[in-house]
Design an enzyme around this catalytic site. Structure first.
Site, short mmCIF file in Angstrom:
data_model
loop_
_atom_site.label_atom_id
_atom_site.label_comp_id
_atom_site.label_asym_id
_atom_site.label_seq_id
_atom_site.Cartn_x
_atom_site.Cartn_y
_atom_site.Cartn_z
N HIS A 351 0.78 -0.96 -0.20
CA HIS A 351 0.06 0.10 0.44
C HIS A 351 1.17 1.04 -0.14
O HIS A 351 0.69 1.97 -0.48
CB HIS A 351 -1.20 0.48 1.02
CG HIS A 351 -1.92 -1.06 0.97
ND1 HIS A 351 -3.00 -1.62 2.53
CD2 HIS A 351 -2.45 -1.74 0.20
CE1 HIS A 351 -3.24 -2.27 1.80
NE2 HIS A 351 -3.08 -2.68 0.35
N CYS A 664 -2.63 -0.86 -21.61
CA CYS A 664 -2.21 -0.44 -20.43
C CYS A 664 -1.46 -1.29 -20.04
O CYS A 664 -1.38 -0.95 -18.44
CB CYS A 664 -3.72 -0.08 -19.64
SG CYS A 664 -4.71 -2.18 -19.45
#
Length: 737
Positions: A351, A664
């Site tokens: 994170h 992408c």
């Protein structure tokens, strides 16, 4: 133990005292050599004195190596019957049967092993094991003293806290940063280990826990400004861990064994850190990091230690050094004074790495022992591209990196000047350059990079940062803020891509042998349609009156796309029946990540408005090679003829069906790979914001027709990669890569 005397004499005295107090015939201390991680017999009462500093065990070898590897105690009545037993004849230990060993750990890192032995076969009691663990805690501080460390380092010709030190970690966020060390957490040194009054220590612990919970409540109730919608749930998770019953029970049990309150926290925290080192599950590692952070807060309360560095005014060239850090903690720092971040425990999917990437902070992870080697205010250089960290760098190293920073800044200035220049090749082909995103803090990069839009918005990041599944209102507000921030630029929302290495704390996960090709993404969503329907409902209502672009990940067959579209239609009817305004236009897409889909394009494309190639997964599935595996990382190349022919096949099918196509994955963010894609005929690619500048600089000098002809001339090559020929083409035509 604290009296000033030679390191060896002190350790010899310690083993004699332990042997006498535990009525043991042998007491030995094994210390890990920092250079090679071997365990060396450093002191012993009972074994042959000639074996001291001569007997060694490799990491993981023998009972001592087994304890060091597992970071857990081991008690045996017949040691020689254990499969890990290794006989060292020079020690004279063949006459001893019973064995009790405990790891010597400091801050969760094993620095040695403490062992007692007896000739008679006996079982050591829990009280004896607890006593030896307590002594090991004190011994860890003795081993960490300068005289012991200098002896270790002298033998290995290693560096110490006054010399330069080079660590190779994992580059998480590109860039080069020169600055001074700011330790995220001032080191908390526990000096009192043995409780004089257990009841008094129990009371101290309870008071400190109450203060911790009040502190965390205040933190969780404070909204972190512009980042609140992303990180509110992270702070709620911190609150939850501060009240974890299992953790609190372990603390109180440790005090009951006779430890002081702070020593109890240190022991439980050290055990937690050792579990982190052995944990392969990325989600569980993150949760253990959260618990580690809470333990640090409690230690600071008990010892009266300083607050974290984020509470103080930072110098302008700060490089934060930490064992680990939560994403919300990084946001506590003033970004204008932050040059870089170095973490001992963090990977690219953690994170804090996600947030650092969004903030554009140069970051290196997996930098082992950096927080123990660095001191506040010392010079440090980090390279987010290579993962190199130089603590107290030499003058020569500083000069090299000073020049590298100058060149990096010059390139960034050149990219900034190109921001408003149209991305058009020499032969007049316009290329849409979009960014990949996943957080609100990514939105400023749209304008800064001059991107066309967001080609991939990873919606799962919001869910990964939450302690519970976000409700309809929370999701809607989040998606509204993204659409509002993007303005007129298009945003492609990818529905939840969870599973594999992306696990949500509030959903039951199934242990799988091959999670990357397991129950994840659209497979999970179609099996649990309520979750997907709620997300679709939030997206549809958030895009009221606007164009909504939704893309489904991990589509493996056409029937999955048909079912996904049916859910979109179902939610449209649901909202219309209740008076909600719908989007002015809805465009539905699929990610091409599974090779099987390449042979279903004629059936799939009529059900889509656009498709996007996820090159990361497509390539690893095509080559059956885990892209995170260090031995496979460079073996298969996305610029191989086979890979490029697959890309070309997809492009041709999309042209035939007049279906919009983009790519992408990470492939789009490299100038050389992007050149190959444009040569194949791709006109839309999406990448990290920092890649926009280099890719645009490349395509402005590219003749896509010439490049396409050159590339197709090499399609039948038997070479494993066309990388070298493409580099040669770029050099010949003076195309910057």
């Amino acid at each position: 133990m604290a009296r000033p005397e030679a390191a060896q004499a002190r350790l010899d005295k310690i083993v004699s005292l332990i042997a006498a107090n535990m009525v043991a015939e042998v007491c030995s201390i094994y210390v890990i050599r920092p250079g090679n991680n071997d365990l060396e017999l450093f002191a012993s009462e009972g074994l042959k004195s000639s074996a001291v500093h001569k007997s060694t065990l490799l990491a993981g070898e023998g009972l001592v190596g087994f304890i060091a590897h597992q970071a857990e105690p081991l008690s045996l009545s017949d040691a020689q019957a254990h499969p890990a037993f290794k006989y060292l004849p020079e020690t004279g230990e063949e006459i001893y049967s019973s064995f009790l060993g405990v790891p010597i750990m400091r801050h969760g890192v094993v620095s040695g092993v403490l062992v007692v032995q007896n000739q008679v076969k006996r079982s050591y009691t829990e009280e004896e094991e607890e006593a030896l663990q307590t002594v090991a805690m004190v011994l860890a501080e003795v081993i960490a003293t300068p005289d012991v460390q200098s002896e270790l380092e002298a033998a290995d010709n290693g560096a110490h806290l006054t010399g330069s030190y080079h660590i190779t970690g994992e580059g998480l966020v590109d860039g080069v940063a020169l600055g001074h060390v700011v330790l995220h957490e001032p080191r908390v040194i526990v000096t009192r280990f043995i409780a004089e009054d257990i009841e008094a220590e129990r009371g101290r612990l309870d008071v400190a826990i109450d203060q911790l919970q009040a502190q965390v409540d205040q933190l969780a109730d404070r909204r972190p400004g512009q980042f609140s919608s992303d990180f509110e749930d992270v702070l709620e998770t911190v609150r939850m861990f501060a009240r974890d019953r299992g953790w609190l029970r372990k603390l109180r049990e440790a005090v009951a064994t006779g430890l002081t309150a702070e020593a109890a926290v240190e022991r439980v925290q050290s055990d937690t850190r050792a579990r982190m080192a052995r944990q392969s599950d990325p989600y569980l590692r993150e949760r253990l990091h959260d618990l580690d952070d809470i333990a640090n807060r409690l230690l600071r309360i008990l010892t009266g230690a300083e607050e974290k560095a984020s509470r103080t005014e930072l110098p302008k060239d700060s490089i934060i050094v930490a064992r680990t850090m939560g994403p919300a903690e990084l946001l506590d720092y003033d970004p204008s004074r932050l040059r870089g971040l170095v973490l001992e425990v963090a990977g690219s999917t953690s994170h804090v790495a996600i947030v650092a990437r969004a903030l554009g902070v140069t970051t290196v992870g997996s930098a082992r022992s950096v927080s123990d080697l660095a001191e506040d205010g010392q010079e440090i250089i980090i390279d987010g591209g290579s993962g190199d960290v130089h603590v107290r760098p030499s003058q020569d190293v500083q000069q090299v990196y000073t020049e590298k920073v100058r060149l990096y800044a010059k390139r960034q200035a050149q990219y900034a000047k190109m921001r408003d220049i149209p991305a058009v090749t020499l032969d007049g082909r316009h290329i849409d350059l979009s960014i990949n995103a996943g957080l609100i803090v990514d939105l400023p990069h749209l304008e800064a990079a001059g991107a066309q839009g967001i080609g991939l918005f990873r919606t799962e990041l919001q869910f990964m940062l939450a302690r519970r599944f976000p409700r309809f209102g929370e999701q809607k507000r989040f998606y509204e803020s993204i659409l509002e921030g993007a303005g007129d630029r298009p945003v492609v929302f990818r529905t939840l891509d969870i599973g594999s290495d992306k696990v949500l704390p509030y959903l039951t996960s199934v242990k799988e042998e091959n999670p990357a090709i397991g129950w994840r993404a659209i497979r999970m969503a179609l099996d649990r349609p309520a979750l997907l329907r709620l997300q679709l409902r939030a997206l549809l209502s958030a895009a009221a009156g606007k164009v909504l672009r939704v893309m489904f990940p991990m589509i493996s067959e056409t029937s999955e796309m048909v079912r996904a579209r049916e859910l979109v239609d179902l939610e449209c009817r649901f909202l219309a029946d209740r008076g909600y305004e719908l989007p002015s236009e809805i465009k539905i897409g699929a990610m091409i990540e599974v090779p099987a889909l390449v042979w279903q394009l004629d059936q799939l494309l009529p059900h889509t408005d656009f498709v996007s190639i996820g090159s990361n997964d497509l390539m690893q599935f095509m080559f059956a090679a885990d892209r995170q595996h260090p031995k496979l990382a460079g073996r298969y190349d996305v610029l191989s003829p086979a890979a490029l022919r697959v890309m070309d096949t997809i492009r041709e099918s999309c042209e035939r069906h007049s279906t919009a196509l983009t790519l992408c994955g990470e492939m789009a963010g490299s100038s050389l790979e992007a050149m190959a894609l444009i040569a194949l005929g791709f006109r839309s690619i999406s990448m990290a914001p920092t890649s926009i500048g280099p890719v645009k600089q490349m395509l402005l000098k590219l003749d896509s027709v010439k490049a396409g002809a050159f590339l197709r001339d090499h399609f039948e090559s038997e070479a494993p990669s066309l990388r070298e020929p493409l580099v040669g083409f770029a050099r010949q035509h003076r195309i910057p890569l």
